[in-house]
Scaffold this active site. Sequence first.
Site, PDB file in Angstrom:
ATOM      1  N   CYS A  50       0.302  -0.946   0.215  1.00  0.00           N
ATOM      2  CA  CYS A  50      -0.193  -0.124   0.030  1.00  0.00           C
ATOM      3  C   CYS A  50       0.837   1.636  -0.309  1.00  0.00           C
ATOM      4  O   CYS A  50       0.422   2.772  -0.379  1.00  0.00           O
ATOM      5  CB  CYS A  50      -0.987   0.121   1.252  1.00  0.00           C
ATOM      6  N   ASN A  51       2.024   1.054   0.586  1.00  0.00           N
ATOM      7  CA  ASN A  51       3.319   2.498   0.890  1.00  0.00           C
ATOM      8  C   ASN A  51       3.936   2.560  -0.410  1.00  0.00           C
ATOM      9  O   ASN A  51       4.626   3.791  -0.219  1.00  0.00           O
ATOM     10  CB  ASN A  51       3.653   2.586   1.955  1.00  0.00           C
ATOM     11  N   GLU A 112       9.452  -0.215  10.874  1.00  0.00           N
ATOM     12  CA  GLU A 112       8.290  -1.302  11.041  1.00  0.00           C
ATOM     13  C   GLU A 112       8.723  -3.229  10.219  1.00  0.00           C
ATOM     14  O   GLU A 112       9.550  -3.070   9.324  1.00  0.00           O
ATOM     15  CB  GLU A 112       6.789  -1.437  10.173  1.00  0.00           C
TER      16      GLU A 112
END
Length: 451
Positions: A50-51, A112
């Site tokens: 998504c990023n 992350e």
Amino acid sequence: MGFIALGINHKTAGVEVRERLSFAPEQLPDALLRLREETVTQEVAILSTCNRTELYCAQDQLDADGLVNWFAAFHGMTADEVRRCSYLHQDAGAVNHMMRVAAGLDSMVLGEPQILGQMKDAWQAARTAGTLGPHLDRLFQSTFNMAKQVRTDTRIGENPVSVAFAAVSLSKQIFSDLGRSTALLIGAGETIGLVARHLYDQGVGKIIVANRTLERAAVLAEPLGGQSIVLNQIPDVLAQCDVIISSTASPLPILGKGAVERALKQRKHKPMFMVDIAVPRDIEPEVGDLADVYLYSVDDLHQVIEENLRSRQGAANAAERLIEVGTDDFMQRLRALAAVDIVRDYRTKAEQLRDQELLKAQQKLQRGVDPAQVLAEMARGLTNKLLHDPSVKLKQMSAQGRVEALALAQELFALGGTAADVGSQSNTSSSDAAPNARPSSAAHTILQGKQ
């Protein structure tokens, strides 16, 4: 073989562009094969989250423009549109970028861990499609090892920096064994979904999801083996809940002091951990005044997150240094592997020449020729054949004044003398020789070993 990393991420493109340039899982096999067939790329993998969307390619002759054109055309955009929002790294830069991505240094949330799993998925997809290849596979393995080293040698992943993960981490400080705990999650939005996933991954004993509509609660609870209820059923289950995390859009509090007091009496004052992520708040602030209740607001979590981010930044600096060393190490090993191919090819050629001379010698022995003469002729013939091509090339380089190449040959053959000696001989001969003169003696000196 060189490497290219071409991509976009949350820092270079808005969500609308990222959506247009993403690859759905069902698109990946076809996209991988097409990219290899329609460009000069020999090996390719695609990372799409998504990023970010990134193409990792290995090419004999690097063609960045061709890669940009393909990326744009596949998604129905122009090359200029893609160039405006993309970044491109080559060779050592591509290696460094992949390692930074895998270690979480290029993520929206610093450090992350999910991105490493996503990169492993990209590697597996390319492997399944048959587009991985030995060079890119070697780079991925080094990237995975580097990400593991970063997490082992630095503190970049130790402290939570998301609201959901911070809430779960705080709950572990109250209940060290979440496997014996029951968690009540109020709401069914994205944040509660992340909390539920983190709790599930941490092995929480039971999850109960309460929401205004039972259907939304069930969508979140059932995949995790949890129970779904509506909001007015919360008093019925509150006493059995050790962890309560709430995030709804309700304009009024959902959980009041009286309900919590009654639950504590039933629990015989066994502690309750509560996190109110909602704004406005879902849990009355007075609940925090009760003994045996540990209540945290979203502001409390943000304070924890800011402190953890500062801690992670220090770890990130250490991680950057590790990755610089890892990049240099990989490139050195890559260059060494290039020499392996040359050595293998030259050894194959030498063995063919050896077999030819050996066959001649065996035939002469069968005809009764003196063995000593056969051995001498075989040795002379093999030496001449091994030296023929290097001799021709060295004479050509000497005539062209290629001093650096001659000095390298002298080092390669482990001969005496220095590069300066070769350069002096080459310069003298090239300045004094007539146009049709024989090549300088530099090449001859090298081949003779200065005997």
